[in-house]
Motif scaffolding. Structure first.
Motif, PDB file in Angstrom:
ATOM      1  N   GLU A   7      -1.972   4.667   9.495  1.00  0.00           N
ATOM      2  CA  GLU A   7      -3.427   3.874   9.612  1.00  0.00           C
ATOM      3  C   GLU A   7      -2.461   2.261   8.808  1.00  0.00           C
ATOM      4  O   GLU A   7      -2.518   1.281   8.797  1.00  0.00           O
ATOM      5  N   ILE A   8      -2.758   2.874   7.504  1.00  0.00           N
ATOM      6  CA  ILE A   8      -2.657   1.784   6.557  1.00  0.00           C
ATOM      7  C   ILE A   8      -1.138   1.919   5.038  1.00  0.00           C
ATOM      8  O   ILE A   8      -1.587   0.531   5.135  1.00  0.00           O
ATOM      9  N   ALA A   9      -0.679   2.550   5.381  1.00  0.00           N
ATOM     10  CA  ALA A   9       0.358   2.677   4.467  1.00  0.00           C
ATOM     11  C   ALA A   9       1.619   2.040   4.837  1.00  0.00           C
ATOM     12  O   ALA A   9       2.497   1.990   5.818  1.00  0.00           O
ATOM     13  N   ASP A  10       2.586   1.250   3.908  1.00  0.00           N
ATOM     14  CA  ASP A  10       3.517   0.562   3.441  1.00  0.00           C
ATOM     15  C   ASP A  10       4.859   1.685   3.343  1.00  0.00           C
ATOM     16  O   ASP A  10       5.766   2.335   4.298  1.00  0.00           O
TER      17      ASP A  10
ATOM     18  N   ILE B  59       1.379  -1.404  -0.230  1.00  0.00           N
ATOM     19  CA  ILE B  59       0.462   0.522   0.308  1.00  0.00           C
ATOM     20  C   ILE B  59       0.810   1.430   0.061  1.00  0.00           C
ATOM     21  O   ILE B  59       1.558   1.197   0.698  1.00  0.00           O
ATOM     22  N   LEU B  60       0.787   2.083  -0.563  1.00  0.00           N
ATOM     23  CA  LEU B  60       1.472   3.117  -1.437  1.00  0.00           C
ATOM     24  C   LEU B  60       1.030   4.877  -0.533  1.00  0.00           C
ATOM     25  O   LEU B  60      -0.496   4.778  -1.688  1.00  0.00           O
ATOM     26  N   CYS B  61       1.310   4.934   0.466  1.00  0.00           N
ATOM     27  CA  CYS B  61       0.388   6.692   0.237  1.00  0.00           C
ATOM     28  C   CYS B  61       0.716   7.600  -0.511  1.00  0.00           C
ATOM     29  O   CYS B  61       1.988   7.655  -0.496  1.00  0.00           O
ATOM     30  N   VAL B  62       0.156   8.068  -1.045  1.00  0.00           N
ATOM     31  CA  VAL B  62       0.775   9.349  -1.763  1.00  0.00           C
ATOM     32  C   VAL B  62      -0.402  10.380  -1.455  1.00  0.00           C
ATOM     33  O   VAL B  62      -1.245  10.782  -0.859  1.00  0.00           O
TER      34      VAL B  62
END
Lengths: 536, 325
Positions: free
Chosen positions: A221-224, A37-40
């Motif tokens: 919470e979510i990003a790798d 999961i990549l967060c931008v």
């Protein structure tokens, strides 16, 4: 090492001539690995959504890919023919959007909208499509799938609609899921559920996720991995832990600092005379009902009593539908309560007739959520700031002098009164909204989600302004928000509402550190990145 | 079915509305100068006091006001709309005689305008900004701006008088005594010109509305969702955009449908079409009150009927209606 699912190389997206900058995205390179999961992350206008639209082939007209490649499955998906691109959309790359309320066709059943994905890509027989739709609805955790499949979007809540959207996106088991701010429009508890769902699905299916967000809490919470974008360029990239704990770029640091932190201010007890006293207030909405069926009753305000002292900021917190906005509107008498008293400086706002109400309205002023919609676009700021006082009986010269003074106070400068609303940014307009409220010399200001529509760095500035004004002018504020972090930053006391009832009220530090009511505990637990906020 | 409950309610309201219209009718009769007896006596040409008194007794005009009202309403309820002394026939028979011709004309025009207008609107919206769009929009503007009677006269001049392709007036060839299919064909050929002239104006209105509505709906989020699913453009346009874009068109069509009985006076007059519109026109000229009031009542009933139909259609298209919480 796993090979990347998506590899973006020196991507540049051109904006049409005449836009405020030449490129929406400029020479950006990054990869998303399988199962990652990549967060931008970025503020509005940073170009973070444009990349997603380009990958999907859904760029708005006038915006074009200028240079660079996006390698996906061995091909440059930016250079595919329209037909190939369409075949890829919904099949190998799927996308979910920010606004679940409007992202579904209102006239089509949920089941049909899911089955349509299979039809578009000519998979399965109609009966199988339906069976698969039912499986998907079950998989995304929607209640009563047999009923949901036949339901129309308006019969679902926001969170349920977002689940339906996710079901659609997952239909053909895409290798890449692009999620464009998918939880921004949702309540915290719903947001926590949707984030968990996306994490679960990623684990189960091993797909790559490109998650676009402005919220570092969600990132935690979510990003790798994270990339931070500003003005179309990547300013920082790295693993989530690195970026959050040890940001390198000044912009990232500024963004992280701007987030209302979990550090709870110790507020002094307020002992002044009350600015607002609400006593046993009730408001019930009745809808439907006819001939045979009983009307549906919604208790929007259910026997609420509370007090705001002079110079105090009371945070009113709750999820959508909790009645917090109705309470705010009742205090200004935009909503007339069924019973109870609203005492503002000794006047019972709830009992006034129309004429007296007009005379008393100036005592309570509102600052609204949407800084774009709450100013008349054809009136200059001077008019917005003087209409109220002049109606109240202040002389024109005095009102104009005061307007200039207030514009200085909110940090926009006296000359700005001769400009039109469209010449200001969102944050500046919210400052004008505050100046307009102050122009009436109110005894109480109601700020209804006043910073919710703003980017975090702007949000921080407006909160600073409010804090400053409150200290200087001894303002009493009813601060309505769904965002617990924001409430913690500004408020002396916090009141928590659920389904029209006041479930908890107390000192901010007490409510945050030792919540008594189960619902408050649930709300606090749902705040994304809660742990990181406290330690960081 | 969930749809039946509200429809029953609507029917009840419709009955009450019709009753109110009948009562208003009654007051209209009484508001006219002189009472019906005097009007009839005047029309008869020779009248003395005794004859008028006899007529009054015959029509019950010597009765108290409320008795007359009750009797009139009773008559309307039993579908007795009175007698036309001008035409020498019961008003109901006259109307029923003319109604099929009018409905044939107006429904055909309605169909042409709705289907043609929506099709053109969809076609124009799919080519927005291109030459096809400009052509279609230009045609629509032309139809929209042309006065109906002028278009009608020109149509007769071109297609009937000069080219001789189509008959220019009447409902069927008088004296030909066609039967079966030949008769149907004859009526259809008479229908073409009046129906298309009447339909053109509304076709232009529907076209413009559909086009604007399609473009607006095309901007909405769910259309982007549909594209993200990988659907082809024609399917998106039909399944997602058009259905949502039709809602305002249906509203407008419902309004036009209310005019189906009374709205064709001009066309019927130009084309000598034996319909309700001409009946009304003739009755007006002849001060034939009973007939005018009968037409009034039937038109009102039609407006109500088409309103209910519009409601049903709306409910079928938009599931949200009737569910609003």
């Amino acid at each position: 090492m796993t090979s990347p699912t998506l590899s973006i190389e020196r991507l540049t997206i051109d904006l049409p001539a005449g836009a405020d900058r030449q490129f929406a995205v400029h020479k950006c390179s990054y990869q998303i690995l399988k199962g990652e999961i990549l967060c931008v992350v970025g503020e509005s206008g940073s170009g973070k959504s444009m990349t997603a639209n380009a990958l999907m082939g859904l760029l708005p007209s006038g915006v074009k890919v200028g240079a660079g490649r996006a390698m996906f499955g061995g091909k440059d998906i930016l250079r595919l023919s329209e037909g190939d691109q369409r075949a890829m959309r919904g099949d190998r790359v799927a996308m979910i959007f920010q606004e679940p309320m409007t992202a579904l066709n209102p006239l089509m059943r949920i089941g049909d909208q899911i089955a349509e994905v299979f039809a578009a890509h000519k998979r399965h027989s109609p009966a199988q499509r339906r069976a698969r739709a039912l499986e998907l609805i079950t998989e995304v955790g929607l209640p009563d799938p047999a009923k949901i499949i036949r339901a129309y979007p308006f019969q679902l809540s926001g969170g349920q609609r977002q689940r339906a959207m996710i079901a659609m996106a997952l239909a053909l088991e895409p290798e890449l899921l692009i999620a464009d701010e998918p939880t921004t429009a949702l309540d915290v508890t719903t947001q926590a559920q949707i984030l968990k769902l996306i994490l679960d699905l990623r684990d189960r299916r091993g797909m790559a996720v490109m998650f676009i967000t402005h919220d570092f809490g969600v990132v935690e919470e979510i990003a790798d991995r994270v990339i931070v974008m500003r003005h179309g360029q990547i300013v920082e990239a790295g693993t989530a832990a690195d970026v959050l704990q040890d940001p390198q770029h000044d912009y990232t640091k500024a963004l992280l600092n701007a987030i209302p932190s979990g550090h709870v201010p110790q507020s002094a007890p307020v002992t002044n005379a009350p600015a607002l006293q609400i006593k046993s207030l009730n408001k019930v909405y009745r809808t439907g009902g006819g001939f045979m069926k009983p009307p549906r009753e919604v208790r929007a305000i259910d026997d609420i009593s509370l007090t705001i002292a002079k110079g105090e900021v009371l945070g009113l917190v709750g999820e959508s539908g909790s009645g917090k906005s109705t309470l705010g509107r009742a205090v200004v008498r935009l909503v007339t309560p069924d019973s109870g008293q609203i005492l503002v400086g000794g006047t019972d706002m709830a009992a006034l007739n129309d004429a007296d109400l007009r005379a008393a309205r100036h005592k309570v002023q509102m600052v609204f959520q949407d800084p774009y919609a709450s100013l008349n676009p054809r009136h200059k700021i001077m008019r917005a700031l003087t209409d109220g006082p002049i109606a109240k009986g202040v002389s024109k010269a005095d009102a104009q002098a005061r307007a200039r003074e207030l514009m200085e106070i909110v940090g926009l400068g006296a000359e700005a009164v001769d400009r039109f609303p469209h010449e200001f940014s969102g944050g500046q307009r919210q400052r004008i909204g505050i100046a307009r409220a102050l122009a009436m010399d109110p005894e109480l200001i109601i700020a209804d989600e006043a910073v919710s529509a703003l980017d975090v760095s702007i949000q921080a500035q407006v909160l600073n302004l409010l804090r400053d004004l409150r200290a200087r002018m001894n303002l009493s504020i009813l601060f309505i928000t769904h965002d617990l972090r924001v409430a913690a930053q500004l408020c002396d006391r916090i009141a928590v509402m659920q389904k029209g009832k006041l479930v908890e009220i107390g000192q901010t530090s007490e409510v945050f550190l030792r919540p008594q009511h189960g619902y408050t505990q649930k709300l606090l637990a749902a705040v994304p990145g809660g742990d990181w906020g406290k330690t960081g | 079915m969930a749809i039946l409950g509200p429809i029953l309610g609507r029917l009840l309201k419709a009955a009450i509305t019709l009753l109110a219209i009948a009562i208003l009718n009654f007051f209209l009769i009484h508001a006219a100068p002189g009472d019906p007896a005097a009007v009839i006596a005047g029309e008869a040409g020779a009248a003395d006091e005794q004859m008028i008194a006899d007529l009054r007794a015959q029509f019950g005009l010597d009765q108290p006001f409320y008795v007359q009202l009750a009797r009139y309403v009773g008559n309307v309820v039993t579908l007795d709309l009175g007698y036309s002394f001008r035409q020498g026939a019961p008003v109901l028979d006259l109307i029923l005689d003319r109604l099929p011709a009018t409905l044939l004309l107006t429904l055909t025009a309605f169909g042409i305008s709705l289907v043609g207008g929506i099709a053109m609107g969809v076609a124009a919206s799919a080519r927005v900004g291109k030459i096809g769009d400009s052509l279609l929009t230009g045609f629509a503007l032309l139809f929209y701006a042309t006065p109906l009677y002028w278009a009608a006269l020109m149509a007769v001049l071109v297609f009937s008088v000069n080219l001789g392709w189509l008959p220019g007036f009447g409902y069927e060839t008088v004296g030909a005594n066609y039967t079966g299919l030949t008769r149907m064909w004859d009526i259809l050929s008479h229908l073409v010109l009046p129906a298309s002239t009447l339909g053109l104006f509304f076709m232009a209105v529907y076209m413009r509305m559909t086009r604007a509505s399609m473009l607006e709906v095309g901007q909405q989020d769910f259309v982007k969702t549909a594209r993200a699913k990988g659907l082809a453009d024609p399917i998106i346009r039909r399944r997602h955009i058009l259905r949502n874009a039709l809602l305002p068109v249906v509203t407008l069509a419902g309004l036009q449908a209310g005019q189906l009985v009374g709205g064709a006076v001009l066309t019927e007059t130009v084309f000598a079409w034996p319909g309700i519109g001409r009946l009304m026109f003739e009755s007006l000229a002849a001060r034939d009150y009973n007939t005018i009031l009968g037409v009034f009542l039937v038109s009102a009933a039609m407006v109500i009927v088409f309103n209910i139909i519009t409601d049903i259609v709306y409910r079928l298209i938009d599931p949200r209606i009737g569910h609003k919480a």
